[in-house]
Design an enzyme around this catalytic site. Structure first.
Site, short mmCIF file in Angstrom:
data_model
loop_
_atom_site.label_atom_id
_atom_site.label_comp_id
_atom_site.label_asym_id
_atom_site.label_seq_id
_atom_site.Cartn_x
_atom_site.Cartn_y
_atom_site.Cartn_z
N TYR A 143 0.59 -1.16 -0.24
CA TYR A 143 0.12 0.22 -0.23
C TYR A 143 0.33 1.12 -0.08
CZ TYR A 143 -3.73 -2.54 1.17
OH TYR A 143 -5.19 -4.26 1.28
N LYS A 200 3.33 -15.36 3.38
CA LYS A 200 3.56 -16.18 1.87
C LYS A 200 4.84 -16.30 2.25
CE LYS A 200 1.06 -18.09 -1.65
NZ LYS A 200 0.43 -19.15 -1.39
N ASP A 233 -3.60 -18.49 2.97
CA ASP A 233 -4.40 -19.47 1.88
C ASP A 233 -4.99 -20.29 2.42
OD1 ASP A 233 -2.06 -20.11 1.71
OD2 ASP A 233 -2.22 -20.55 -0.05
N ASP A 257 -5.82 -6.49 6.62
CA ASP A 257 -6.66 -5.47 5.38
C ASP A 257 -7.78 -6.43 5.07
OD1 ASP A 257 -8.62 -3.99 4.76
OD2 ASP A 257 -7.06 -3.50 2.40
N ASP A 261 -11.02 -8.34 7.54
CA ASP A 261 -11.96 -8.17 7.47
C ASP A 261 -13.02 -9.64 7.51
OD1 ASP A 261 -12.68 -4.80 6.25
OD2 ASP A 261 -14.01 -5.55 4.58
#
Ligand code: IPM
Ligand code: MG
Length: 368
Positions: A143, A200, A233, A257, A261
């Protein structure tokens, strides 16, 4: 009498309505505990774009930097949606203030209020006991990396014709990982002493560095904490599969982020989740939800996540533990009595217990 200056950033959509309820609660809890708050309001997001053509005006930054803490509501809305990189976007205000205030730690607690246990789309036995803290790195990664868009680039169009090309850069420095890892381990020490680090590392170099640094900090400073690694994942699956097993979850900016959620949805009531963004100076507190432009101005928005952000402010910025506990108790009591805003009502909610934004704020104040 102790006194604190709060910078208020109402932003867009339901922002002004819910922040008013946060202020109501701050004033009431302050009066009870012998603390006073003064407020400076400033523009951010779409409201700032309309007034000053930028999502984060200098004056806003100065006000925030001069405050003891910042209370933000929400930014964004369809009015300012654009994919044109040359146009200002409300989100730049939020990303900008996080960066400028050095707010690298984002704490997103995910808890179930017993009165709302039925609100989850998951089975009650799966969500029973969910109590996790997502620690999201907030000022690095994708970001904030270098990005660009190119037009008329050879071979980038659909038929081998010239077309567009874009890139974003994902970068992390060792010290950025070190400091967020420490925040996660410290948080775990006050909780169930378990940290899940999400990355990851099977693909990304930044993730391999992340994993190495998190493990080094763990071995050198926090051997009393249990540490597990999860690939992002797999983490997305495990969060739904066994949400109650998680204590502290630490991860980089974009994964945090997305996963926060997802974790919010486990509770079934995004309107209840607060967050704190901490750095070395004044901290910022905001609900985890967005600006809900579809219901803006209707007086029906749920102010509880904003009010619970006030709870976090009292706790983390001012060390007013008793006052913070009071706010949480009041919110819990209001819910236990069956009061609901329309986003958290269900088939069992009595029609006369569904209230609007201001009435919900008043109920919390009445229970303080
Ligand atoms: C959040 C939001 C922001 C983010 C957006 C609005 C820039 O989604 O706080 O999670 O991505 O950090
Ligand atoms: Mg988000």
């Amino acid at each position: 009498m102790a006194s604190y200056r709060i910078c208020l950033l109402p932003g867009d959509g339901i922002g002004p309505e819910i922040i008013a309820e946060g202020v109501k609660v701050l004033d009431a809890v302050g009066a009870k505990h012998g603390v006073s708050f003064s407020y400076d309001e400033a523009l951010i997001g779409g409201a700032a774009i309309d007034a000053c053509a930028t999502a984060l005006p200098e004056a806003t930054l100065a006000t925030a930097k001069g405050a003891d803490a910042v209370l933000l509501a929400a930014v964004g809305g369809p009015k300012w949606d654009t994919t044109d990189p040359a146009k200002p976007r409300p989100e730049q205000g939020l990303l900008g203030i996080r960066k400028e205030l050095g707010l690298y730690t984002n704490l997103r607690p995910v808890q179930i209020f017993p009165a709302l246990a039925e609100a989850s789309t998951l089975k009650p036995e799966v969500v029973d006991g969910v109590d996790m803290m997502i620690v999201r790195e907030l000022t690095g990664g994708l970001y904030f990396g270098e990005r660009a868009r190119f037009y008329d680039e050879p071979g980038c169009g659909s038929q081998g014709t010239p077309g567009q090309r874009a890139y974003d850069t994902l970068e992390y420095r060792e010290y950025e990982i070190e400091r967020i890892a420490r925040q996660a381990f410290e948080a775990a020490r006050k909780r169930k002493k378990k940290v899940t680090s999400v990355d990851k590392a099977n693909v990304l170099e930044t993730s391999r560095l992340w994993r190495e640094v998190v493990h080094r900090v763990h071995e050198q400073e926090y051997v009393d904490i249990e540490l597990e690694d999860l690939l992002v994942d797999n983490a997305a699956m495990q969060l739904i599969n066994r949400p109650a097993d998680f204590d502290v979850v630490v991860t980089e900016n974009m994964f945090g982020d997305i996963l926060s959620d997802e974790a919010a949805q486990i509770t079934g009531s995004l309107g209840m989740l607060a967050s704190a963004s901490l750095g070395d100076g004044a901290a910022l507190y905001e609900p985890s939800h967005g600006s809900a432009p579809d219901i803006a101005g209707a007086g029906v928005a749920n102010p509880l996540a904003q009010i619970l952000s006030v709870e976090m402010m009292l706790r983390y910025s001012f060390n007013l533990t008793a006052a913070a506990d009071d706010v949480r108790r009041a919110v819990t009591a209001v819910l236990d009595e069956g009061w609901r805003t329309s986003d958290i009502k269900d088939a069992g909610t009595a029609a006369d217990r569904v209230v609007g934004t201001a009435a919900m704020g008043d109920l919390v104040v009445a229970h303080l």
